[in-house]
Scaffold this active site. Sequence first.
Site, PDB file in Angstrom:
ATOM      1  N   GLU A  34       0.833  -1.198   0.000  1.00  0.00           N
ATOM      2  CA  GLU A  34       0.000   0.000   0.000  1.00  0.00           C
ATOM      3  C   GLU A  34       0.876   1.260   0.000  1.00  0.00           C
ATOM      4  O   GLU A  34       0.683   2.176   0.791  1.00  0.00           O
ATOM      5  CB  GLU A  34      -0.973   0.001   1.183  1.00  0.00           C
ATOM      6  CG  GLU A  34      -2.237   0.793   0.884  1.00  0.00           C
ATOM      7  CD  GLU A  34      -3.333   0.654   1.940  1.00  0.00           C
ATOM      8  OE1 GLU A  34      -4.351   1.368   1.795  1.00  0.00           O
ATOM      9  OE2 GLU A  34      -3.200  -0.153   2.882  1.00  0.00           O
ATOM     10  N   TYR A 108      -0.121  -7.704  -1.918  1.00  0.00           N
ATOM     11  CA  TYR A 108      -1.151  -6.947  -1.206  1.00  0.00           C
ATOM     12  C   TYR A 108      -2.500  -7.466  -1.679  1.00  0.00           C
ATOM     13  O   TYR A 108      -2.990  -7.074  -2.742  1.00  0.00           O
ATOM     14  CB  TYR A 108      -0.982  -5.450  -1.477  1.00  0.00           C
ATOM     15  CG  TYR A 108      -2.038  -4.557  -0.856  1.00  0.00           C
ATOM     16  CD1 TYR A 108      -2.554  -4.821   0.410  1.00  0.00           C
ATOM     17  CD2 TYR A 108      -2.514  -3.452  -1.538  1.00  0.00           C
ATOM     18  CE1 TYR A 108      -3.511  -3.999   0.970  1.00  0.00           C
ATOM     19  CE2 TYR A 108      -3.479  -2.614  -0.981  1.00  0.00           C
ATOM     20  CZ  TYR A 108      -3.972  -2.904   0.281  1.00  0.00           C
ATOM     21  OH  TYR A 108      -4.930  -2.084   0.835  1.00  0.00           O
ATOM     22  N   ASP A 150       0.392  -8.081   3.151  1.00  0.00           N
ATOM     23  CA  ASP A 150      -0.913  -7.885   3.766  1.00  0.00           C
ATOM     24  C   ASP A 150      -1.888  -8.815   3.064  1.00  0.00           C
ATOM     25  O   ASP A 150      -2.315  -8.545   1.952  1.00  0.00           O
ATOM     26  CB  ASP A 150      -1.325  -6.414   3.621  1.00  0.00           C
ATOM     27  CG  ASP A 150      -2.690  -6.127   4.228  1.00  0.00           C
ATOM     28  OD1 ASP A 150      -3.319  -7.064   4.764  1.00  0.00           O
ATOM     29  OD2 ASP A 150      -3.133  -4.971   4.135  1.00  0.00           O
ATOM     30  N   ASN A 152      -4.841  -9.550   4.300  1.00  0.00           N
ATOM     31  CA  ASN A 152      -6.191  -9.074   4.629  1.00  0.00           C
ATOM     32  C   ASN A 152      -7.122 -10.193   5.083  1.00  0.00           C
ATOM     33  O   ASN A 152      -8.340 -10.114   4.915  1.00  0.00           O
ATOM     34  CB  ASN A 152      -6.794  -8.304   3.446  1.00  0.00           C
ATOM     35  CG  ASN A 152      -6.584  -6.795   3.585  1.00  0.00           C
ATOM     36  OD1 ASN A 152      -6.854  -6.221   4.635  1.00  0.00           O
ATOM     37  ND2 ASN A 152      -6.086  -6.166   2.528  1.00  0.00           N
ATOM     38  N   ASP A 252      -1.828   1.771  10.146  1.00  0.00           N
ATOM     39  CA  ASP A 252      -2.671   0.907  10.969  1.00  0.00           C
ATOM     40  C   ASP A 252      -2.112  -0.511  11.064  1.00  0.00           C
ATOM     41  O   ASP A 252      -2.602  -1.316  11.860  1.00  0.00           O
ATOM     42  CB  ASP A 252      -4.117   0.896  10.474  1.00  0.00           C
ATOM     43  CG  ASP A 252      -4.249   0.782   8.969  1.00  0.00           C
ATOM     44  OD1 ASP A 252      -3.224   0.799   8.265  1.00  0.00           O
ATOM     45  OD2 ASP A 252      -5.393   0.701   8.478  1.00  0.00           O
TER      46      ASP A 252
END
Length: 262
Positions: A34, A108, A150, A152, A252
């Site tokens: 990101e 990602y 990531d 997710n 985050d």
Amino acid sequence: MKIATWNINSVRLRIDQVERFLTEQAPDVLCLQEIKVAEHLFPHEMFERLGYTHRAICGQKGYHGVATVSKVPFVECSRYDWQDNGEARHVGVELQGEGKGLIVENVYIPAGGDVADREVNPKFGQKLDFLARMTEWAAKIDRPTLIVGDFNIAPLESDVYDHKALLKVVSHTPIEVETLGKFRDAHGWVDLGRQFIPAPERNYSWWSYRSYWRQKDQGRRLDHMWASPDLAAKARAHHIIEETRKWEKPSDHVPLITEFAL
């Protein structure tokens, strides 16, 4: 060799934090997700100054994007469009010199929107299809590979602060966990985070900006480092650098580092 991964949530906005992390932790390789910047605007100067002279950037304006930076020479070997729409979500490199032949895949995976139903939320379907394409790729891997990034998805019950409360929340739904499991089984990936911090021990990498993370600790384990079985046997330590979440205007997500004896 120390290899790190971090969803930085805008590399230009948090370039000072990246510099601090690199200075304090000194990984040999850092995979960022990101990055939210087109390739020609990537902030090369700081990385060059700190000795991360080898870089592979797969970026786009304002959204998504991944970058792998390294002190160790590498050659870029792949950019897969597992999203099937041109979004910048993957770059793969092959290390040269120390660690020669090791493949480091930086990915990602899409977040998947807010509703866990592909019929009413196309983003959720795209996420599942992304994982299906990754699974087809993983079944053909025949070299020592590390995939980080990531994902997710928090796959285990202990990977979230409240399993029952999050069963219908995107990132922890049964269909996502099942789909990620198929990706794991396609290559026999070893989840390094849980190899070194076995379930049900606390192991979070993400906290929403919407809650006071230090008080409520409403975390999820969305970031992962998975290795081919023979490479996993060479892993010696795994660290979650949780302190970065305390920094001013942080990402985050927090970084993960795995140390290997190659």
